[in-house]
Design a protein around this motif. Structure first.
Motif, PDB file in Angstrom:
ATOM      1  N   VAL A 194       0.854  -1.193   0.000  1.00 19.53           N
ATOM      2  CA  VAL A 194       0.000   0.000   0.000  1.00 19.53           C
ATOM      3  C   VAL A 194       0.888   1.241   0.000  1.00 19.53           C
ATOM      4  O   VAL A 194       2.072   1.171   0.341  1.00 19.53           O
ATOM      5  N   PRO A 195       0.328   2.405  -0.369  1.00 17.05           N
ATOM      6  CA  PRO A 195       1.176   3.599  -0.492  1.00 17.05           C
ATOM      7  C   PRO A 195       1.650   4.199   0.823  1.00 17.05           C
ATOM      8  O   PRO A 195       2.753   4.721   0.897  1.00 17.05           O
ATOM      9  N   ASP A 196       0.831   4.155   1.883  1.00 19.40           N
ATOM     10  CA  ASP A 196       1.193   4.908   3.084  1.00 19.40           C
ATOM     11  C   ASP A 196       0.660   4.225   4.338  1.00 19.40           C
ATOM     12  O   ASP A 196      -0.025   3.201   4.283  1.00 19.40           O
ATOM     13  N   GLN A 197       0.988   4.843   5.483  1.00 19.46           N
ATOM     14  CA  GLN A 197       0.637   4.259   6.772  1.00 19.46           C
ATOM     15  C   GLN A 197      -0.868   4.206   6.984  1.00 19.46           C
ATOM     16  O   GLN A 197      -1.383   3.266   7.607  1.00 19.46           O
ATOM     17  N   ARG A 198      -1.605   5.196   6.495  1.00 13.24           N
ATOM     18  CA  ARG A 198      -3.051   5.189   6.684  1.00 13.24           C
ATOM     19  C   ARG A 198      -3.680   3.965   6.023  1.00 13.24           C
ATOM     20  O   ARG A 198      -4.517   3.282   6.621  1.00 13.24           O
ATOM     21  N   ASP A 199      -3.286   3.693   4.785  1.00 16.16           N
ATOM     22  CA  ASP A 199      -3.819   2.521   4.095  1.00 16.16           C
ATOM     23  C   ASP A 199      -3.359   1.236   4.775  1.00 16.16           C
ATOM     24  O   ASP A 199      -4.113   0.261   4.865  1.00 16.16           O
ATOM     25  N   LEU A 200      -2.113   1.234   5.246  1.00 18.09           N
ATOM     26  CA  LEU A 200      -1.592   0.052   5.936  1.00 18.09           C
ATOM     27  C   LEU A 200      -2.441  -0.273   7.156  1.00 18.09           C
ATOM     28  O   LEU A 200      -2.826  -1.434   7.378  1.00 18.09           O
ATOM     29  N   VAL A 243       1.245 -10.290   4.976  1.00 22.58           N
ATOM     30  CA  VAL A 243       2.175  -9.187   5.200  1.00 22.58           C
ATOM     31  C   VAL A 243       1.620  -7.962   4.485  1.00 22.58           C
ATOM     32  O   VAL A 243       1.361  -7.998   3.286  1.00 22.58           O
ATOM     33  N   VAL A 244       1.434  -6.880   5.229  1.00 16.14           N
ATOM     34  CA  VAL A 244       0.945  -5.626   4.670  1.00 16.14           C
ATOM     35  C   VAL A 244       1.998  -4.567   4.914  1.00 16.14           C
ATOM     36  O   VAL A 244       2.483  -4.422   6.044  1.00 16.14           O
ATOM     37  N   GLY A 245       2.379  -3.835   3.883  1.00 14.97           N
ATOM     38  CA  GLY A 245       3.417  -2.844   4.094  1.00 14.97           C
ATOM     39  C   GLY A 245       3.533  -1.868   2.948  1.00 14.97           C
ATOM     40  O   GLY A 245       2.809  -1.950   1.949  1.00 14.97           O
ATOM     41  N   THR A 246       4.438  -0.922   3.113  1.00 11.19           N
ATOM     42  CA  THR A 246       4.720   0.051   2.072  1.00 11.19           C
ATOM     43  C   THR A 246       5.730  -0.544   1.095  1.00 11.19           C
ATOM     44  O   THR A 246       6.055  -1.726   1.171  1.00 11.19           O
ATOM     45  N   ARG A 247       6.266   0.288   0.188  1.00  9.33           N
ATOM     46  CA  ARG A 247       6.902  -0.208  -1.036  1.00  9.33           C
ATOM     47  C   ARG A 247       7.966  -1.297  -0.823  1.00  9.33           C
ATOM     48  O   ARG A 247       8.024  -2.253  -1.593  1.00  9.33           O
ATOM     49  N   HIS A 270       4.913   4.599  -4.236  1.00  6.19           N
ATOM     50  CA  HIS A 270       5.369   3.269  -4.657  1.00  6.19           C
ATOM     51  C   HIS A 270       6.702   3.325  -5.397  1.00  6.19           C
ATOM     52  O   HIS A 270       7.292   2.278  -5.673  1.00  6.19           O
ATOM     53  N   SER A 271       7.167   4.514  -5.730  1.00  7.59           N
ATOM     54  CA  SER A 271       8.424   4.649  -6.471  1.00  7.59           C
ATOM     55  C   SER A 271       9.565   4.868  -5.485  1.00  7.59           C
ATOM     56  O   SER A 271       9.550   5.818  -4.701  1.00  7.59           O
ATOM     57  N   GLU A 272      10.565   4.022  -5.525  1.00  7.30           N
ATOM     58  CA  GLU A 272      11.685   4.078  -4.579  1.00  7.30           C
ATOM     59  C   GLU A 272      12.646   5.205  -4.967  1.00  7.30           C
ATOM     60  O   GLU A 272      13.128   5.250  -6.103  1.00  7.30           O
ATOM     61  N   PRO A 273      12.962   6.124  -4.031  1.00  9.04           N
ATOM     62  CA  PRO A 273      13.885   7.225  -4.352  1.00  9.04           C
ATOM     63  C   PRO A 273      15.355   6.856  -4.250  1.00  9.04           C
ATOM     64  O   PRO A 273      16.209   7.699  -4.482  1.00  9.04           O
ATOM     65  N   ARG A 274      15.663   5.610  -3.879  1.00  7.83           N
ATOM     66  CA  ARG A 274      17.051   5.170  -3.770  1.00  7.83           C
ATOM     67  C   ARG A 274      17.394   4.206  -4.895  1.00  7.83           C
ATOM     68  O   ARG A 274      16.524   3.500  -5.405  1.00  7.83           O
ATOM     69  N   PRO A 278      13.542   1.297  -8.161  1.00 11.29           N
ATOM     70  CA  PRO A 278      12.478   0.424  -8.676  1.00 11.29           C
ATOM     71  C   PRO A 278      11.103   0.921  -8.253  1.00 11.29           C
ATOM     72  O   PRO A 278      10.946   1.654  -7.263  1.00 11.29           O
ATOM     73  N   HIS A 279      10.090   0.516  -8.983  1.00 13.49           N
ATOM     74  CA  HIS A 279       8.699   0.795  -8.653  1.00 13.49           C
ATOM     75  C   HIS A 279       8.081  -0.484  -8.097  1.00 13.49           C
ATOM     76  O   HIS A 279       8.298  -1.569  -8.633  1.00 13.49           O
TER      77      HIS A 279
END
Length: 672
Positions: A194-200, A243-247, A270-274, A278-279
């Motif tokens: 999921v995109p963020d903590q709220r959705d998680l 398992v539920v989590g962010t990217r 969902h797009s990794e800045p490092r 990867p997406h």
């Protein structure tokens, strides 16, 4: 061989992948396994080796009886932990992701495997749960065409691939919990990204309600190192089926993966800045390919990338019938922001709302229901324009944009000041027509909340956005002013939603502006009651715009297909593959000289890259003062050769110790 060390009797050679940042060292190296480490040094464990005279960390990838290495062998210095944290499945996925994004496996492993926490690792492991015997109610899926067939495939342990279009007002966390329950009944695990903590939090709560608290763990970067590693180990050891989590949780090392779900794959989170950037959507697809598991891309809206998967036949549509859509959707009305319309209704003018939007809000509040007001920006009045000719209001000193301070009076009056240099300009005149009047180009959340409070006296006004995001508001006659992406949930749904300043979202100079706007609008509209229950949505935008028309029809599939066709026509992802190379002019030229690009590769640029568009360069090399960007595009079928060519060129530059860095991004979300 050292005189004081004896090698293991069986498979004495450990093939180790060191965690080194240099591209030319992205390969395995063979080391001898001392006899006293034989039992612990198994594939997947963390080890420490001596490399070029210093100790570095690495992972044992395999144990073999022989080696092709003809020189002197080094020894494993020690096994950091006997926990086999790098599974065979994740090893395959790491290889695929590194190849897909022209990166190194060491960089991907840093994203996939969290730092070790020794105390947590020493805790006694729980027994894996038995396959769930909970009866899963699946009636809600009957509204979706082929929904029953999809659930049957999951419950039989097969690997269906689908793009799920959630209905407006759908309790999507509950639906994902039901999918997870069906997979858990087969003894397999589910990974939900999921995109963020709220959705998680929402998905975790839904799974706990259906399957029990011990069946699920939530993974997010905001957790402390101990808690995060404890939950990650629960996924590794199979003590949690879901398992539920962010990217980064897309790499969660579940023992037997049955299903991967990516919710709202168009979200930038969902797009990794490092590196290698990867997406999560692409990693999920690669993992489904490598593991042979089911995969679902889901959301209220749809991306062009998801539509391309459906059109190619790789994934199937999971959409509701038009009758179900009409029954669930609110009434959606589009209208332009007209000064004439505002002038006809004093209350609407005070709230800076068109009369129809003002009436919809008044009706919902009168019925005791909440009203969601979505604004595209934070703050008070982000920018001003001439009240007569609409030319942007600019500072006479530095040509920066003028804005009103938050301390403006109740009537909105105040001295405009420059956002760049801070100089106030009480005597401002338009540079184009000489008029003194000013108007807000985009009214921010703060100013909107003030104006609505004056227009609806006695009605509670809540704000959500920035550092103060509200997860949920109680049902009742409340005005909720939210920036895009921060909309709180109201149990039972809002009575109305007002989507303001639509042109500000649609007018951004971004390839994905229309797609992103559609996603934001649909996310907000899905929080509103159905039309049969009195729900209304008013979008302040020209009804002739295709994105607005698609929203009124609630047609995310048609909009995504149109977006894909437009990008195919101009040659942009996902119709083609695109690589963006950032660096100094010399670094870019050197990289292109070394890269054996596909014969049909097309070069675009270079152009100067503004500071606001830059990502940090990996490694220790200093960032160049002037950064340029070169784009390389190839047909869809040439993506793998392009990534391979750029990856090999990076390896050569790394071996030559080139001092000027060059960053490679494959199919970046923001092209700039």
């Amino acid at each position: 061989m050292s005189a004081d060390k004896v090698a293991a009797e069986v498979d004495p050679v450990a093939r180790v992948l060191p965690l080194l940042p240099l591209a030319h060292l992205d390969r395995e190296f063979d080391y001898l396994v001392p006899k006293d480490l034989d039992e612990q040094a198994q594939p997947g464990v963390r080890v420490r080796i001596r490399f070029a005279g210093r100790l570095v960390d690495g992972f044992v990838v395999a144990r073999t009886a022989t080696s092709d290495h003809q020189g002197r062998f080094g020894w494993l210095e020690r096994v950091i932990s006997p926990e086999r944290v790098l599974t065979e499945e994740i090893t395959r996925v790491v290889d695929l992701v590194a190849g897909r994004y022209a990166g190194t496996r060491a960089d991907v492993l840093r994203l996939a495997i969290p730092p070790r926490h020794a105390r947590v690792e020493s805790e006694a492991a729980s027994e894996p749960p038995e396959a769930s015997g909970t009866a899963i109610a699946t009636d809600a899926w009957d509204r979706y065409v082929h929904g029953a067939a999809f659930l049957t495939a999951l419950s039989e342990g097969r690997a269906p691939r689908a793009v799920w279009q959630a209905l407006p007002g759908e309790d999507w966390p509950a639906r994902l919990a039901e999918l997870s329950g069906l997979v858990a009944a087969t003894g397999a695990s589910t990974v939900v990204v999921v995109p963020d903590q709220r959705d998680l939090d929402r998905v975790v709560a839904a799974v706990e309600t259906l399957l029990g608290k011990d069946a699920v763990v939530g993974l997010a970067a905001g957790l402390g190192p101990a808690l995060r590693y404890r939950r990650w180990l629960a996924a590794l050891r199979g003590t949690a089926r879901v398992v539920v989590g962010t990217r980064s949780s897309v790499f969660a090392p579940t023992p037997r993966t049955g299903l991967i779900v990516v919710w709202d794959d168009g979200d930038d989170n969902h797009s990794e800045p490092r590196a290698p950037y990867p997406h999560a959507r692409e990693v999920a697809l690669l993992r489904a390919y490598a593991s042979g598991c089911a995969v679902v891309l889901a959301g209220h809206a749809r991306t062009a990338e998801a539509q391309a998967l459906v059109d190619s036949g790789w994934a199937h549509d999971l959409v509701a019938s038009r009758d179900s859509v009409r029954a669930a959707a609110p009434k959606i009305t589009a209208l332009a922001d007209s000064d004439h319309a505002l002038a006809r209704d004093p209350g609407a003018r005070a709230a800076r709302l068109p009369a129809i939007a003002f009436a919809a809000a008044r009706e919902a509040l009168g019925a005791g229901r909440g009203v969601l007001v979505q604004v595209p920006r934070r703050g008070y009045v982000p920018s001003l324009a001439c009240g007569k000719c609409r030319a942007p209001a600019r500072c006479r000193r530095c040509n920066g944009p003028l804005t009103l301070p938050s301390a403006a009076g109740p009537d909105g009056a105040g001295t405009p000041a420059c956002r760049w240099c801070g100089v106030a300009d009480a005597a401002h005149r338009c540079h184009a027509c000489g008029a003194r009047a000013l108007r807000a180009v985009v009214v921010g959340a703060g100013r909107t909340a003030e104006e609505l409070g004056r227009a609806f006296p006695g009605v509670a006004v809540r704000m959500s956005g920035g550092s103060d995001v509200v997860d949920e508001v109680k049902q009742g006659p409340t005005l909720v002013v939210s920036t895009v992406g921060a909309e709180p949930v109201m149990p039972g749904g809002y009575g109305a939603a007002l989507l303001l300043d639509g042109w500000a979202l649609l007018g951004r100079p971004d390839l994905r502006a229309a797609e992103e706007t559609m996603r934001r609008w649909m996310t907000a509209s899905s929080l509103v009651r159905s039309f049969a229950d009195g729900g209304q949505v008013v979008v302040v935008a020209d009804s002739g715009i295709p994105t607005v028309q698609a929203l009124v029809r609630w047609d995310p599939v048609g909009h995504a297909r149109a977006q894909y066709e437009e990008r195919a026509e101009v040659g942009f992802p996902p119709a083609i593959h695109l690589a963006a190379i950032d660096g100094s002019a010399k670094a870019i030229a050197d990289l292109l000289d070394l890269a054996d690009l596909p014969a049909n590769a097309e070069l675009l640029g270079p152009v100067e890259l503004p500071a606001g568009e830059r990502l940090p360069f990996s490694g220790d090399a200093p960032e160049p003062a002037e950064v340029e960007r070169m784009l390389i595009r190839v047909p869809r079928g040439e993506g793998k050769p392009l990534a391979k060519a750029l990856g090999e060129a990076q390896s050569v530059r790394s071996a030559r110790k080139d001092s000027q860095p060059a960053r490679v991004q494959i199919d970046p979300i923001r092209i700039g």
